[in-house]
Design a protein around this motif. Structure first.
Motif: not given
Lengths: 337, 337
Positions: A212, A214, A218, A222, B313-314, B317, B322
């Motif tokens: 992902t 991250v 995170r 997330f 979600m990344k 951000e 976010v």
């Protein structure tokens, strides 16, 4: 007499090992240093260490730029391997070949499970030790930044050709050589357990962060810890059990909480960001293969592993190890032509 | 009298739709154009099209830079939506709100399955059409590059408040307006089938290319089609079946071979590379939710979806939607504080 040790893999882990070994005074280290060779020969490593403080210049007893050039400083009592373990790129048993004599003990201070078998198969008369390291240490061009106490567990990969006594002796002797009053190193009766335990983290949090892109913090914020990590961890526990290792359920939350307070990027994510190969085979691949052998279902780990395999191929293409044809080939009879 | 149509979403698909509609002479198009507004107002779109040849400058009848500004050109017979469908970012039913009058038909020319329900819920008296597009068309700053014939299937999302006749009529009328002699557009009795059929590609090849960062050709060469795509496709077929859609087994190989000859990068991979949001919710999320409702096991799709969620979600951000706290929070009672 000092133990004659050759070290292959001069990253953050290996260099702190070399420094600690020489500091203890019970070993003389020949370090195989590749990318940093010129820096190390000219200036030595610069070290900032939580265990050893600031060291302006450290040079191992001998520094060579290839395994072949280390041979003249042998024979070695211990062949200590601290490289990444990347069997899809190179085999540890090939790498160490020039350095293993009849009396050498091979020490794999590396990630993953099931990494001893092929080495034992190639060197059936040599003891092969299994080292599981807890350390946080990085190397940037010869500057070692060591933040997390060096704490090493040493046992052996069981070789049924050899006596238990000789394998245990080789382990305990390595521990006594490694200990220098400032680090931690213990003989681990059940190092296989310790390897599987560490895999609970590496096969799940490390892999999923890599997929992902991250860090662990995170991933949790997330939603990925709740949606994916626990189910994958349960699969690791089931596979470990099928391999004779009974891990407690609460190891899952222990691992999930193990980086609390920091946005920690685990090793494979760091490797991928740097464009380096990832240890997907020994971390995920070997676990999935064990599962298949033992008929354990692990759909999550299997998909994670297969995704990482494609990513590894992408890195192979980028590094020129794999060439993609200019025209996309159309498979004939199910095979890519 | 020409049909008054408002178009939201002026990418490669929407702009070719607008051009084709105006060319046919049966519609007048008000286009809501956001990022390219200045280019389009000043110079118009430049189009290179396999269906229409080279068009130096195309301006829809009205060009506005917001949905609100389109209102003055209403009321609209058709509200045509060709944006990405991103319910985790914005809801289609909110987006179209200012433009939907009592007599409007809403047309969703978008990816995914199960995308009609929330729109019908909000507009229970309006017909909602379902458009599945086969086209290869991109927009770079107002320059439309259209390579794959515009072939559109139109049906309706079943709304039980309305008569079948009125829904069928609205579909067939849209088809007749859309057809211009150079494109293809057919009324699809079973457009739900067509949506699920397309999802066999999108939920698997599109998603897995996105997760691994490789095009479909490399995915196959690197082993990912054999290791992952088929099992994920089998899950899509099972979920579709639970939703009343019986797809043939050979659709899997048809989709795997559908980009033969080219190293094709599917839409979510392209979106991710551009730093844009991906349609993970309507492509994977809705399929996984259907599976859960109907008790269909889909471990591969579920993990694929959960991985894509973290990646989304990344992006959130990165776009400031976010915020990640400076200090990593430690969850209290299982909740991130």
């Amino acid at each position: 007499m000092k133990s004659n040790i050759v070290l292959i893999g001069s990253g953050g882990v290996g260099t702190i090992a070399a420094y600690g070994l020489e500091l203890g005074g019970k070993a003389s280290v020949t370090a195989v240093v590749r990318s940093d060779y010129n820096v190390v020969v000219n200036k030595g490593y610069k070290i900032d260490s939580c265990d050893y403080g600031h060291v302006e210049s450290f040079k191992p007893t001998n520094v060579v730029d290839s395994v072949e050039k280390a041979v003249e400083y042998g024979p070695f009592e211990y062949v200590l391997v601290t490289t990444k373990n990347l069997p899809d790129i190179f085999k540890v048993e090939d790498l160490v070949a020039p350095l293993v004599s009849e009396t050498s003990t091979i020490v794999l201070l590396q990630n993953g499970v099931d990494i001893g078998a092929d080495v034992i198969k190639r060197y059936p008369k040599n003891v092969v030790l299994s080292g599981v390291s807890m350390i946080s240490s990085t190397n940037h061009n010869g500057f070692i930044h060591h933040e997390g106490k060096d704490s090493l567990k040493i046992g052996y990969f069981i070789n049924e050709n050899l006596s238990i006594e000789s394998q245990k002796n080789a382990s305990e002797r390595f521990v006594s050589i490694y200990l220098n009053g400032k680090n931690e190193c213990t003989y681990d009766e059940d190092v296989k357990y310790t390897r599987w335990r560490k895999l609970v983290y590496n096969a799940t949090l490390n892999s999923i962060c890599t997929l992902t892109g991250v860090d662990v913090g995170r991933l949790e914020l997330f939603g990925g810890v709740d949606s994916m990590v626990r189910s994958a961890m349960r699969e690791v526990l089931a596979i470990a059990k099928s391999d004779g290792v009974d891990l407690p359920e609460d190891i899952m939350d222990f691992m999930i909480r193990s980086d609390d307070g920091i946005y920690y990027s685990p090793s494979m994510l760091v490797d991928l960001r740097k464009g380096n190969y990832i240890e997907s085979e020994v971390i995920c691949g070997n676990a999935v293969r064990t599962a298949k052998r033992n008929n354990v279902s692990c759909p999550n780990l299997e998909l994670i592993y297969n995704l990482l395999c494609v990513i590894q191929m992408k890195t192979k293409e980028a590094k020129g190890l794999v060439t993609v044809p200019k025209e996309r080939p159309i498979p004939q009879n199910g095979e890519c032509s």
